[in-house]
Design an enzyme around this catalytic site. Structure first.
Site, PDB file in Angstrom:
ATOM      1  N   ARG A 155      -0.699   4.494  -0.968  1.00 56.21           N
ATOM      2  CA  ARG A 155       0.111   3.880  -2.008  1.00 56.21           C
ATOM      3  C   ARG A 155      -0.562   2.571  -2.410  1.00 56.21           C
ATOM      4  NH1 ARG A 155       3.602   5.484   2.165  1.00 56.21           N
ATOM      5  NH2 ARG A 155       5.140   7.092   1.581  1.00 56.21           N
ATOM      6  N   LYS A 181       6.063   2.971   4.329  1.00 52.25           N
ATOM      7  CA  LYS A 181       7.469   2.600   4.209  1.00 52.25           C
ATOM      8  C   LYS A 181       8.086   2.407   5.588  1.00 52.25           C
ATOM      9  CE  LYS A 181       8.160   4.874  -0.248  1.00 52.25           C
ATOM     10  NZ  LYS A 181       8.928   5.882  -1.002  1.00 52.25           N
ATOM     11  N   HIS A 252      -0.285   6.126  -8.375  1.00 51.34           N
ATOM     12  CA  HIS A 252       0.392   7.213  -7.670  1.00 51.34           C
ATOM     13  C   HIS A 252      -0.199   8.567  -8.066  1.00 51.34           C
ATOM     14  CE1 HIS A 252       3.551   7.090  -4.727  1.00 51.34           C
ATOM     15  NE2 HIS A 252       4.060   8.209  -5.172  1.00 51.34           N
ATOM     16  N   ARG A 255      -2.819   9.351  -5.691  1.00 53.65           N
ATOM     17  CA  ARG A 255      -2.210   9.849  -4.442  1.00 53.65           C
ATOM     18  C   ARG A 255      -1.843  11.316  -4.590  1.00 53.65           C
ATOM     19  NH1 ARG A 255       0.755   8.154   0.196  1.00 53.65           N
ATOM     20  NH2 ARG A 255       2.874   8.987   0.359  1.00 53.65           N
ATOM     21  N   HIS A 278       4.458  10.847   5.006  1.00 55.51           N
ATOM     22  CA  HIS A 278       5.803  11.324   4.694  1.00 55.51           C
ATOM     23  C   HIS A 278       6.590  11.542   5.983  1.00 55.51           C
ATOM     24  CE1 HIS A 278       4.488  13.100   0.553  1.00 55.51           C
ATOM     25  NE2 HIS A 278       4.797  11.825   0.473  1.00 55.51           N
ATOM     26  N   TYR A 287       3.901  19.535  -3.305  1.00 57.22           N
ATOM     27  CA  TYR A 287       2.519  19.702  -3.742  1.00 57.22           C
ATOM     28  C   TYR A 287       2.070  21.156  -3.628  1.00 57.22           C
ATOM     29  CZ  TYR A 287       2.334  14.637  -3.544  1.00 57.22           C
ATOM     30  OH  TYR A 287       2.584  13.307  -3.754  1.00 57.22           O
TER      31      TYR A 287
END
Length: 308
Positions: A155, A181, A252, A255, A278, A287
């Site tokens: 990110r 995150k 993004h 990414r 994730h 994806y």
């Protein structure tokens, strides 16, 4: 401070300390919930114990419709606000502030499923080749940044948050430590192109850029020697995209391209999940739909038995 405001403050502290939510997410939740408390006051609700399910559903409708002070929210933003409201009421129930949860049965608005957009490998190469004049210090920095974004799926906030010590360029074990995150860290291998670009930047450009100011330990620096910001990184990408004749490219999107190209090459979705950071493989599985759609288009165009 009213009782409801005190509960809100405690809830946000809980999200920050116990749940480890990112600062940007917390800011969004705070904004959504302050709007919710205003909505409740306008309906004459003084405490959370007085709130009924109809008050919550009316708030959902108000989010989507907007008013003179607030623009109408798209489904994704409204869903985030509803999630914040549901969490607040659940917290209040657990804390014994109220005896019922009026938001328990309220569902967020349905979102249209938008598949992530990726660019082709050729376009990635065009983008990176358009970083600027060859040999210039900022060109070396720009190339290192874009190679890292595409080569690791980082990110943009993770990339600009890197320090020099987060990068290991030992031959045969090149890798970078990314902090995602919730402060979760992960080690991601660096491919040959990204490793070479970072090595060129660290040896041939960063010392000269750092001499302009106090960049400290930050990996990517701006022209004045300070740490590169998210906005600065966006400008790097935007400039390269314009020079390369590419429209609508975002950090993004690099990414997304990283993940899509790995899956196209046969990488297991669980591996891609770990590389992207994730928490759930469900997030990564979107994806796989992108690659299935691409295969379907190829078959429809090339196979003799696919006519309608």
């Amino acid at each position: 401070m009213s009782e409801t405001e005190a509960v809100l403050s405690s809830y946000l502290d809980h999200l920050a300390v116990d749940r480890g939510l990112a600062a940007n997410t917390l800011a969004s939740y705070r904004r959504d919930l302050l709007r919710y408390l205003e909505h409740l006051r306008n309906r004459g609700r003084v405490t959370l114990g007085e709130v009924a399910e109809g008050d919550v559903t009316a708030f959902v409708a108000a989010l989507r419709e907007g008013d003179e002070r607030h623009r109408a929210l798209v489904a994704a933003s409204a869903a985030r606000a509803v999630s914040a409201v549901r969490g607040l009421h659940r917290f209040a129930l657990v804390q014994g502030v109220c005896r019922h949860d009026p938001a328990r049965q309220v569902r967020p608005p349905r979102q249209l499923r938008r598949l992530p957009r990726a660019i082709s490998v050729r376009d990635v190469e065009r983008l990176i080749a358009s970083c600027g004049p060859d040999g210039a210090p900022l060109t070396l920095r720009n190339r290192a940044l874009l190679e890292l974004l595409y080569g690791t799926g980082a990110r943009i906030s993770e990339a600009v948050g890197l320090t020099v010590d987060d990068v290991d360029l030992v031959a045969g074990a090149q890798r970078v430590r990314l902090r995602g995150k919730g402060g979760r860290a992960r080690l991601v291998p660096l491919g040959g192109f990204a490793g070479e670009a970072l090595r060129a930047y660290l040896t041939g450009a960063r010392p000269r850029i750092a001499a302009q100011g106090g960049g400290g330990s930050g990996l990517f620096l701006n022209a004045r020697g300070g740490r590169l910001t998210r906005q600065g990184a966006w400008e790097v990408l935007r400039g390269a995209a314009e020079r390369g004749g590419l429209d609508g490219v975002s950090p993004h999107m690099l990414r997304h391209s990283f993940a899509t190209h790995l899956l196209d090459g046969g990488t297991d979705v669980r591996v891609v999940q770990e590389l992207l950071g994730h928490a759930s493989v469900t997030t990564t599985q979107v994806y796989t739909q992108v690659t299935v759609d691409a295969f379907r288009e190829v078959c429809a165009a090339a196979h003799p038995r696919t006519r309608d």
